[in-house]
Design an enzyme around this catalytic site. Structure first.
Site, PDB file in Angstrom:
ATOM      1  N   GLY A   1       0.833  -1.209   0.000  1.00  6.36           N
ATOM      2  CA  GLY A   1       0.000   0.000   0.000  1.00  6.36           C
ATOM      3  C   GLY A   1       0.858   1.245   0.000  1.00  6.36           C
ATOM      4  O   GLY A   1       2.052   1.175  -0.292  1.00  6.36           O
ATOM      5  N   ASN A   2       0.254   2.363   0.326  1.00  3.28           N
ATOM      6  CA  ASN A   2       1.024   3.607   0.410  1.00  3.28           C
ATOM      7  C   ASN A   2       0.368   4.530   1.434  1.00  3.28           C
ATOM      8  O   ASN A   2      -0.641   4.179   2.046  1.00  3.28           O
ATOM      9  CB  ASN A   2       1.137   4.274  -0.967  1.00  3.28           C
ATOM     10  CG  ASN A   2      -0.231   4.599  -1.538  1.00  3.28           C
ATOM     11  OD1 ASN A   2      -0.975   5.395  -0.991  1.00  3.28           O
ATOM     12  ND2 ASN A   2      -0.580   3.934  -2.630  1.00  3.28           N
ATOM     13  N   ARG A   3       0.921   5.721   1.610  1.00  5.83           N
ATOM     14  CA  ARG A   3       0.525   6.577   2.727  1.00  5.83           C
ATOM     15  C   ARG A   3      -0.617   7.541   2.395  1.00  5.83           C
ATOM     16  O   ARG A   3      -0.882   8.469   3.146  1.00  5.83           O
ATOM     17  CB  ARG A   3       1.744   7.356   3.228  1.00  5.83           C
ATOM     18  CG  ARG A   3       2.793   6.433   3.850  1.00  5.83           C
ATOM     19  CD  ARG A   3       3.889   7.202   4.561  1.00  5.83           C
ATOM     20  NE  ARG A   3       4.717   7.967   3.660  1.00  5.83           N
ATOM     21  CZ  ARG A   3       4.762   9.289   3.597  1.00  5.83           C
ATOM     22  NH1 ARG A   3       4.015  10.025   4.372  1.00  5.83           N
ATOM     23  NH2 ARG A   3       5.566   9.897   2.744  1.00  5.83           N
TER      24      ARG A   3
ATOM     25  N   ALA B   1      -3.945   7.321  -4.976  1.00  7.63           N
ATOM     26  CA  ALA B   1      -2.591   6.811  -5.146  1.00  7.63           C
ATOM     27  C   ALA B   1      -2.720   5.315  -5.420  1.00  7.63           C
ATOM     28  O   ALA B   1      -2.743   4.488  -4.497  1.00  7.63           O
ATOM     29  CB  ALA B   1      -1.763   7.082  -3.902  1.00  7.63           C
TER      30      ALA B   1
END
Ligand code: PMT
Length: 410
Positions: free
Chosen positions: A211-213, A278
């Site tokens: 995943g990402n932030r 994102a």
């Protein structure tokens, strides 16, 4: 000579914070912009700014506690004031008034009037950064947002204590611009906006993911503002912990493939598609059916490319205005311009995700907007809610048959 007014009537609630010293200037600028203004002072506000000053600059009687009594013709004055106003602006709003508005308390003239008021409400918080950052305040703000209240600011700068931090009331021109925007609310009426926000999670096994932030804040701010402007808004949300903005239809997804499927299903009817999400570029070829055990050693995870949702939009929504975001580490105008063309977008909004004060997770953002046929436009750091309005001004201008307000003129 009498100044020309728009006939729009603003109720300005002033509460007890040091930023109340800006209220007379705010009243002046609102009147310059053509609004009629009537002020309501809370009991503590009266210690920071005088009713007489506000009465003189507004040209209207200032409402205070003494008016919490039966008014003319049997109707109570707070009901009359609420019925006659087109917009309620609370500036500055203390933490106490924010909480009271969220809870629906009604123990002063401003709160009783606010409770009786059914039109658009704008709130400009002003408090010390330590207070603004409290979860209790954040929860009340989230409640107000979910009900369609627009929060303007606060901004970063010198606080009353002399320290630097976030908590200063938004500047007077920003407040006037926010009020003006609300009366441009019909600009997106009849338009369908599709917004994708947040990260995607690509499962490795039942408990782990890539995943990402991304927090979703940027995309949710766009969805909220578009709904306020009258658009039909479909919000496709990756896994985020944000409440659904008022008037927005939300679809929760987990992975890039789910996001793509939802985007494709909704895209054909969209006038504008904004991909602030994102999206993970890669996913594990196959998610393990059971938790991968540490004892089995370090796993080899084969990755495959996810589809590029933005790049695929021209085929599924050829008539929609396609807006992408670009997460860059640093200011890379050349890379953003490349993505704009490579992904077939009409606008690309680039932000520097290596900075902690903007981009991922922050309440603020600073961006450069790229077009195919124009010089890029820099929009300096500002709250995501405000940036959302500025971006929608630019987007609206690109739509056929629009005569929108000019974001760049501010
Ligand atoms: O969510 P927040 O915490 O508020 O943070 C906001 C944000 C930083 C996530 C947002 O402002 C932002 O930059 N979003 C785009 C992030 C991104 O994926 O950038 P990119 O440069 O990798 O992709 C460019 C564009 O292609 C984006 O519109 C992206 O949605 C899209 N894309 C990317 C990969 C992919 N497989 N499919 C896509 O459609």
């Amino acid at each position: 000579m009498e100044a020309r007014t728009s006939g729009r009537r603003i109720l300005l609630g002033v509460t007890g914070g040091i930023a109340a010293y800006k209220s007379p200037e705010l009243v002046r600028r609102l009147r310059d912009a053509g609004f009629e203004v009537q002020c309501i002072l809370t009991p503590t506000a009266a210690a920071f700014v005088s009713a007489l000053t506000l009465e003189v600059v507004s040209g209207s009687p200032v409402l205070g506690e003494e008016y919490l009594q039966p008014g003319v013709g049997g109707a109570e004055l707070h009901i009359q004031a609420a019925a006659r106003a087109d917009l309620l602006l609370v500036a500055p709003a203390t933490a106490h008034t924010l909480a009271a508005l969220a809870l629906g308390l009604a123990d002063n003239m401003l709160l009783t009037t606010a409770l009786a008021f059914t039109g658009p409400v704008l709130v400009a918080p002003a408090m010390h950064a330590a207070m603004w950052n409290q979860p209790a305040v954040a929860a009340r703000v989230a409640e107000l947002c979910a009900r369609g209240v627009e929060i303007v600011g606060p901004v970063e700068g010198a606080l009353a204590s002399g320290e630097l931090g976030i908590g200063r009331m938004a500047e007077v021109p920003e407040l006037v611009a926010a009020v003006q925007r609300r009366f441009a609310a019909g600009l997106l009426a009849g338009r369908h906006l599709l917004v994708a926000a947040g990260p995607t999670h690509e499962p490795i096994d039942p408990v782990r993911f890539l995943g990402n932030r991304s927090s979703g804040k940027m995309g949710f701010a766009l969805a909220a503002e578009a709904a306020r402007r009258g658009a039909r808004v479909s919000l496709i949300a990756g896994p985020v912990a944000l409440p659904t903005p008022a008037g927005v239809e939300r679809f929760d997804v987990e992975t890039a493939l789910e996001m793509e499927a939802r985007v494709h299903a909704l895209a054909p009817s969209a006038d504008v598609i904004v991909l602030a999400a994102a999206v993970a570029d890669f996913r594990p070829l196959a998610a393990a059916p059971a938790k991968i055990k540490r004892s089995a050693g370090v796993p080899q995870i084969e990755l495959v490319a996810n589809p590029d949702i933005l790049a695929g939009l021209a085929a599924v929504a050829p008539r929609a205005l396609r807006v992408g975001f670009a997460a860059e580490t640093g200011d890379d105008d050349a890379e953003a311009a490349r993505k704009l063309l490579a992904k077939g977008a009409h606008l690309l909004v680039a932000n520097d995700v290596s900075r902690s004060d903007i981009g991922f997770g922050s309440d603020q953002n600073e961006v450069t907007v790229h077009w195919r046929d124009r010089e890029p436009l820099r929009l300096s750091r500002r709250p995501k809610s405000q940036l959302a309005g500025d971006l929608l001004d630019l987007i609206t201008r690109e739509l056929p048959g629009s005569d929108p307000v000019d974001a760049t003129a501010r």
